[in-house]
Design a protein around this motif. Structure first.
Motif, short mmCIF file in Angstrom:
data_model
loop_
_atom_site.label_atom_id
_atom_site.label_comp_id
_atom_site.label_asym_id
_atom_site.label_seq_id
_atom_site.Cartn_x
_atom_site.Cartn_y
_atom_site.Cartn_z
N SER A 1 8.27 -3.68 -2.39
CA SER A 1 7.92 -2.67 -1.44
C SER A 1 9.14 -2.79 -0.21
CB SER A 1 6.41 -2.61 -1.26
OG SER A 1 5.65 -2.03 -2.54
N HIS A 2 9.94 -2.93 -0.02
CA HIS A 2 10.50 -3.85 1.04
C HIS A 2 10.69 -2.54 2.02
CE1 HIS A 2 13.30 -0.62 -0.34
NE2 HIS A 2 13.73 -1.24 1.01
N ASP A 3 10.05 -1.84 1.69
CA ASP A 3 10.24 -0.37 2.90
C ASP A 3 8.40 -0.18 3.81
OD1 ASP A 3 9.26 0.65 0.68
OD2 ASP A 3 10.42 2.52 1.42
N ASP A 4 7.64 -0.49 3.22
CA ASP A 4 6.33 -0.85 2.97
C ASP A 4 5.49 -1.55 4.75
OD1 ASP A 4 3.43 -0.60 3.28
OD2 ASP A 4 2.79 -0.89 1.28
N THR A 5 5.83 -1.03 5.58
CA THR A 5 5.59 -1.75 7.17
C THR A 5 3.95 -2.48 6.93
OG1 THR A 5 4.36 0.34 7.89
CG2 THR A 5 6.81 0.12 8.40
N GLU A 6 2.92 -1.60 6.20
CA GLU A 6 1.77 -2.12 6.16
C GLU A 6 1.49 -4.37 5.17
OE1 GLU A 6 -1.31 -0.38 5.70
OE2 GLU A 6 -0.83 1.89 6.53
N LEU A 7 2.76 -4.15 4.70
CA LEU A 7 2.61 -4.68 3.85
C LEU A 7 3.43 -6.18 4.45
CD1 LEU A 7 2.81 -6.28 0.87
CD2 LEU A 7 5.13 -5.98 0.49
N MET A 8 4.71 -5.14 5.40
CA MET A 8 5.51 -6.44 5.67
C MET A 8 4.34 -7.28 7.20
SD MET A 8 9.09 -4.49 6.63
CE MET A 8 9.58 -3.69 5.23
N ALA A 9 3.28 -6.50 7.62
CA ALA A 9 2.84 -6.65 8.38
C ALA A 9 1.88 -8.02 8.11
CB ALA A 9 1.59 -6.37 9.40
N ARG A 10 1.33 -7.60 7.03
CA ARG A 10 0.58 -8.76 6.08
C ARG A 10 1.13 -10.62 5.33
NH1 ARG A 10 -1.96 -5.21 1.17
NH2 ARG A 10 -2.66 -7.25 0.39
N VAL A 11 2.68 -9.73 5.07
CA VAL A 11 3.25 -11.40 5.24
C VAL A 11 3.58 -12.05 6.48
CG1 VAL A 11 5.60 -12.00 4.71
CG2 VAL A 11 4.15 -10.30 3.20
N GLU A 12 3.52 -11.11 7.56
CA GLU A 12 3.61 -11.52 8.82
C GLU A 12 2.58 -12.62 9.11
OE1 GLU A 12 4.97 -8.49 10.90
OE2 GLU A 12 6.98 -8.52 10.99
N GLY A 13 2.02 -11.89 8.74
CA GLY A 13 0.05 -12.33 9.19
C GLY A 13 0.09 -13.90 8.37
N LEU A 14 0.51 -13.85 6.67
CA LEU A 14 0.84 -15.34 6.54
C LEU A 14 1.30 -16.39 6.62
CD1 LEU A 14 0.11 -16.13 3.74
CD2 LEU A 14 2.41 -15.50 2.57
N TYR A 15 2.29 -15.85 6.68
CA TYR A 15 2.67 -17.19 7.82
C TYR A 15 2.59 -17.41 9.32
CZ TYR A 15 5.69 -17.03 3.49
OH TYR A 15 6.17 -17.40 2.07
N GLN A 16 2.22 -16.28 9.92
CA GLN A 16 1.72 -16.44 11.47
C GLN A 16 0.53 -18.13 11.08
OE1 GLN A 16 0.49 -12.97 13.45
NE2 GLN A 16 2.67 -12.43 14.14
N SER A 17 0.29 -17.57 9.66
CA SER A 17 -1.58 -18.60 9.76
C SER A 17 -0.99 -19.69 9.16
CB SER A 17 -2.27 -17.65 8.54
OG SER A 17 -2.17 -17.82 7.67
N LEU A 18 0.26 -19.42 8.46
CA LEU A 18 0.43 -21.25 8.27
C LEU A 18 1.41 -22.14 9.74
CD1 LEU A 18 2.15 -20.11 5.08
CD2 LEU A 18 0.08 -21.91 5.13
N GLY A 19 1.93 -21.35 10.28
CA GLY A 19 2.90 -21.60 11.50
C GLY A 19 3.92 -21.58 11.13
#
Length: 569
Positions: free
Chosen positions: A420-438
């Motif tokens: 789902s490379h063009d799913d903006t909501e999924l991208m936001a959730r991926v960004e959230g995962l890595y932000q939580s990991l610093g």
């Protein structure tokens, strides 16, 4: 095509009446009978209404505004439109009392076709229905095309009517804009809405323009459109949802959460809204709001056909982060009950149970090892599965990272993004995962890499098509789908290339079988995809062109002037 000049009628039509009060259902049924409608279904609850709308094609829906527990008729109309449960000519009329009239009228230009104020006489009901039929009945010229999935033919029908200087041209242009969006023609939709807005200031056109710009990733312009609709029409809740989605795409999750909280106060009983709110709250560290939103999303979608097992996984993670092991175990039980027989959900259940077992075990090395073994078994099963929803893959990634399995976690993130490379909501959730990991830069790099991989694949195949090498392009797509089985865009591009090749070079049963498989997979992964709708019709036209309308039929040689499938494919 049906005669657009023929006076519309409901005689022989089918209706759905939605009202909690049996006496009101009976009164509305009598009015429908007086209009010639003999086939009427009656339901008291929203869940029953959605099930009926998903199963049947109705000519008219009469719906009480106050449906109980905070859900209203405008919410139901919005949900029906979002999931294409109403044909173009269908009439949706809200029945309401005077104290609710302001809420209905504020959204009337965007939502219901008409309203009926209680108390009403039989004559008033009949007059309202007949007026709505006259205004909406001309859309029947495009019903047949939409019913068989030929959305391009439906657009052409709109153009035919518009070429006659029709008195209801604005309504046909409005329908054309909706159809263009449904088939993924976002540039054409954007241009149409701009033309409309140059002539009149209509909130529905501004909302449509914003949706088209969002799809084209013109997020600044889209945000301005949604903000304006929200400011000028505060009860048009769809504008809040799109505004929040755009703010997430722009990197403002906290602002998006505030917008959705405002929307949820006004219209709380929409599952997708609560799911988005819960996810944003989780990302922003607001665990109480996250649990409430995700819980509400699950309750609203239970028993429906729009359930997502990943919502249960995220809810269990939130509950464990709050230290509520009992709540997480109850979520696990609900997941097992609601998705019995779903392979991806069963793996997700193992992931949740492993996390619960680990937290119960505390400092016990034995219990941690058992939990880790459960996680490994779940991940191994996930690796061997096809068509795993991106949300489930992302939940597996969370589980792996939480247990220091970086390589495995990153592998699942890559798979989710590649599907789902063009799913903006999924991208936001991926960004959230890595932000939580610093590690926000890692998330950005993975998103960029996944997008580039797909673009390079598509560009390579497109160059082959432009060079006339359709066979080479088809082989590239088929090969790519061995590693990208769940990417809807690649699936559909593969189908388009295969159908083009067959219509140029002749019948190929192996490729047609692959095209059928790819379309089935794409429909399962993204049932509302516009390009998928076009290609299903192109597939059927190709079958008809070669005289293969049923499995096992022998192909015939098409006549030289047989061009239908060429146009479609």
């Amino acid at each position: 095509m049906a005669d657009p000049q023929r006076p519309p009628t409901l005689v022989g039509g089918r209706a759905l009446v939605i009202d909690r009060a049996s006496e009101m259902r009976a009164a509305l049924g009598q009015g429908l009978a007086a209009c010639g409608v003999a086939n009427v279904d009656y339901v008291p609850r929203v869940s029953d209404a959605l099930a009926r709308l998903n199963q049947s094609s109705y000519d008219i829906v009469l719906c009480e505004y106050d449906l109980g527990q905070g859900f209203d008729g405008v919410n139901l109309f919005e949900t029906s439109q979002r999931h294409q449960l109403l044909k173009p000519s269908a009439i949706f009329m809200v029945v309401t009392g005077e104290r609710r009239l302001a809420q209905v009228m504020s959204a009337a230009e965007l939502a219901p076709d008409d309203y009926l104020l209680k108390p009403f006489s039989g004559g008033e009901l009949i007059a309202r229905i007949e007026r709505a039929v006259r205004r909406k009945g001309r859309f029947r010229v495009i019903d047949d095309a939409v019913r068989v999935g030929d959305y391009l033919a439906a657009v052409a029908s709109c153009d035919e009517v518009l070429a006659t200087d029709a008195p209801d041209a604005v309504e046909f242009r409005r329908m054309k804009g909706r159809l263009l969006a449904q088939v993924g023609e976002h540039v054409a939709a954007r241009d149409l809405y701009r033309e409309l807005l140059a002539e009149r200031d209509a909130p529905w056109a501004l909302l449509g323009l914003g949706r088209a710009q969002f799809s084209l990733q013109q997020f600044d312009e889209a945000q301005q459109c949604f903000q304006r609709v929200k400011s000028e029409n505060e009860l048009v809740i769809e504008a809040y949802d799109w505004l929040a989605r755009t703010m997430v795409a722009q990197g403002d999750p906290k602002g998006a959460q505030e917008v959705l909280q405002d929307a949820a106060k006004r219209s709380p009983l929409v599952a997708q809204r609560q799911r988005a709110l819960g996810g944003l709250a989780h990302r922003n560290g607001d665990l109480e709001a996250a649990e409430a939103g995700l819980n509400q999303a699950i309750e609203l979608s239970r028993g429906s056909f729009w359930r997502d097992p990943a919502t249960y996984g995220e809810l269990a993670r939130v509950q464990l982060e709050r230290g509520d092991i009992g709540a997480a175990r109850r979520t696990s039980t609900r997941l097992k009950h609601d998705f019995r027989g779903d392979p991806a959900a069963e793996v997700l259940l193992q992931l949740v149970d492993a996390a619960v077992a680990e937290q119960i075990g505390g400092d016990s090395k034995l219990e941690r090892d058992k939990a880790r073994q459960k996680l490994k078994e779940a991940c191994d099963q996930l690796e061997d599965m096809d068509d795993v929803p991106a949300g489930v893959l992302l939940e597996a990634a969370h589980a792996c990272y939480a247990r220091k399995l970086r390589d495995q976690g990153e592998s699942f993130v890559r798979k989710a993004l590649r599907s789902s490379h063009d799913d903006t909501e999924l991208m936001a959730r991926v960004e959230g995962l890595y932000q939580s990991l610093g590690e926000p830069e890692t998330g950005s790099a993975l998103i960029t890499a996944a997008t580039q991989d797909i673009l390079e694949l598509n560009n390579e195949a497109v160059r082959a098509v432009q060079a006339g090498d359709l066979a080479g392009a088809a082989k590239r797509f088929v090969s790519a789908l061995e590693s990208l089985p769940g990417n809807v865009q690649v699936l559909l591009n593969a189908v388009h290339t295969i159908l083009s090749l067959i219509n140029r070079d002749g019948w190929n049963p192996q490729y047609m079988h692959l095209a059928e498989q790819y379309l089935s997979r794409a429909k399962r992964l993204d049932p509302a995809n516009g390009k998928m709708r076009q290609l299903i019709d192109a597939y059927r036209r190709t079958q008809r062109r070669y005289g293969v309308d049923a499995p096992g039929a022998a192909p015939r040689t098409p006549e030289p002037n047989d061009q239908g499938a060429d146009k479609a494919a």
